[in-house]
Design an enzyme around this catalytic site. Structure first.
Site, short mmCIF file in Angstrom:
data_model
loop_
_atom_site.label_atom_id
_atom_site.label_comp_id
_atom_site.label_asym_id
_atom_site.label_seq_id
_atom_site.Cartn_x
_atom_site.Cartn_y
_atom_site.Cartn_z
N LYS A 69 0.84 -1.19 0.00
CA LYS A 69 0.00 0.00 0.00
C LYS A 69 0.88 1.24 0.00
O LYS A 69 1.87 1.31 0.72
CB LYS A 69 -0.91 -0.04 1.24
CG LYS A 69 -1.90 1.10 1.38
CD LYS A 69 -2.74 0.88 2.63
CE LYS A 69 -3.79 1.95 2.85
NZ LYS A 69 -4.62 1.65 4.05
N SER A 138 -9.24 1.74 3.09
CA SER A 138 -8.37 2.50 2.23
C SER A 138 -7.33 1.65 1.50
O SER A 138 -6.61 2.15 0.65
CB SER A 138 -7.65 3.58 3.06
OG SER A 138 -6.89 2.96 4.11
N SER A 162 -9.86 -0.68 7.33
CA SER A 162 -9.24 -0.67 6.01
C SER A 162 -8.48 -1.92 5.62
O SER A 162 -7.92 -1.99 4.53
CB SER A 162 -8.30 0.54 5.89
OG SER A 162 -9.03 1.74 5.98
#
Length: 424
Positions: A69, A138, A162
């Site tokens: 990420k 996210s 998330s």
């Protein structure tokens, strides 16, 4: 999807090489990435070169490709945090989790899409199961990349929901370990009392294997049949907000687990835990405002409208309210530990339902906020569906009992598979 554990075993047995796995991923990326938009940046040329290292097949991760990420700093990739403020920003060092992954023999092939500063502002990534739906957030790109078969391992983070929620939406396994089991040094802060690094893979055994490899802990659950766990079925005060399909899926998972030998009992959470749920957002918003002080003061016009408005609203939270919220959370953690004394894990929804239609929202983290605040290990267990969209159920363990949580999650995953899952 690509199973990290299966690929690692094949590499170890000499049936396939790390370079061949990179090529498999490259083929899937070529086929899917233009529609899914899981990656911010990729370097498959460097990955192929790294895969030629003859030591990789004996390393814990066997030279498997990994995506991170884009809030994890990387010394060889830009790290832009989903924000134009950091366009082209190049850190000098890897985040600790990145460095540990490389040390364990993982090959970082690229950075996956994150929402803006890992908040609720939607990104461009689409759900591989149905491109008209969100993959969640996210950790949007990390989950979509696994679901599309582009890579066998990705990393993300959770402040509210998330890891677990997008894993549920994408039909993959997501593991949010106990708070700080995986170091967050070098990861852009959202709210430091909540932020937790997590792992994504095709199934529960995959995320357990990867987490064990980078932490050096005895977390693998694939070497023996998991024992039947004591499961507390928790619907919580949020139960009416779960969709009918999600309610049916949870009940079905509980029946499957019981039929496989698990002891399943209903559990009503003590009132202090509902109070704690309400404080999570106070802690998150207060700390997010502090964490974004530089960007808010110096680059406010470059923040997305939704994030600007959220930060503006957070200025009204007082230090006294924040401190009171943290005290409530501390009491709730103590009560939760006592409440779970006779249970190995909790079984509860991962999300209100399947992934919402459209890309205007990443979905609601209501079924995740409390457990992130409690710092407990959580696993999204895949295998249930509503039509073509996955439904995720969540295993919540006791703090520091991550292996037990993973074993129970594997038990439930196998029980669901034996019953063929559910499809609405």
């Amino acid at each position: 999807m690509l199973s990290a554990l299966d690929l690692a075993r094949r590499i170890e047995a000499g049936e396939i090489t790390p370079r061949a796995v990179i090529d498999m991923c490259a083929e899937a990326i070529t086929a899917c990435e233009k529609e899914v938009h899981a990656f911010v940046v990729l370097d498959l040329v460097a990955a192929r070169q790294a895969a030629e290292n003859p030591k990789l097949p004996s390393a814990p991760l066997r030279g498997l490709p990994v995506g991170f990420k884009d809030i994890f700093d990387t010394a060889d990739f830009p790290t832009q945090y989903g924000s134009p403020i950091y366009a082209g920003f190049q850190p000098r060092a890897d985040a600790a989790a990145v460095a540990l992954t490389r040390r364990a023999g993982g090959i970082v092939i690229g950075k996956t899409v994150t929402t803006e500063f890992a908040t609720m502002v939607p990104a461009v990534t689409r759900n591989p199961h149905n491109l008209a739906h969100t993959p969640g957030g996210s950790s949007s790109g990390s989950c979509a990349a696994i679901a599309a078969g582009m890579v066998p391992i990705t990393f993300g983070s959770q402040t509210a929901g998330s890891v677990i929620r997008p894993a549920a939406f994408c039909g993959i396994a997501g593991f949010k370990p106990s708070y700080r089991l995986i170091p967050t040094a070098g990861v852009k802060d959202v709210a430091w009392h909540l932020d937790t690094a997590g792992v994504f893979g095709a199934g529960v055994a995959d995320v357990a294997y990867v987490t064990a490899a980078i932490t050096g802990r005895d977390l693998r659950v694939d070497r023996a049949t998991p024992a039947a766990p004591r499961i507390a079925l928790v619907r919580s005060h949020l139960w009416p907000q779960a969709s009918p399909a999600m309610q049916q899926a949870l009940e079905s998972a509980a029946r499957s687990a019981a039929a496989a030998g698990a002891k399943v009992v209903d559990l009503t959470l003590p009132p202090i835990l509902e109070e704690a749920y309400a404080t999570q957002i106070i802690i998150q918003e207060y700390e997010t405002l502090l964490a974004r002080t530089f960007e808010y003061d110096r680059h406010r016009d470059q923040l997305g409208k939704l994030l600007r408005e959220a930060l503006d609203a957070a200025t009204a939270i007082t230090a006294d309210a924040y401190d009171a919220a943290r005290r409530t959370a501390k009491r709730a953690r103590q009560v939760l530990a006592d409440t779970m004394a006779d249970h190995d894990v909790i079984l509860t929804p991962s999300a209100p339902g399947a992934a919402p239609h459209g890309l205007g929202s990443t979905g609601n983290p209501m079924f995740n906020r409390l457990w992130t605040l409690m710092g407990t290990p959580c696993v999204n267990v895949p295998g249930l569906y509503e039509g073509d969209l996955p439904l995720g159920i969540q295993i919540v363990g006791r703090f520091g009992r991550d292996r037990a949580a993973l074993e129970a999650a594997l038990f439930v995953e196998r029980a669901i598979a034996r019953n063929g899952g559910t499809r609405g």
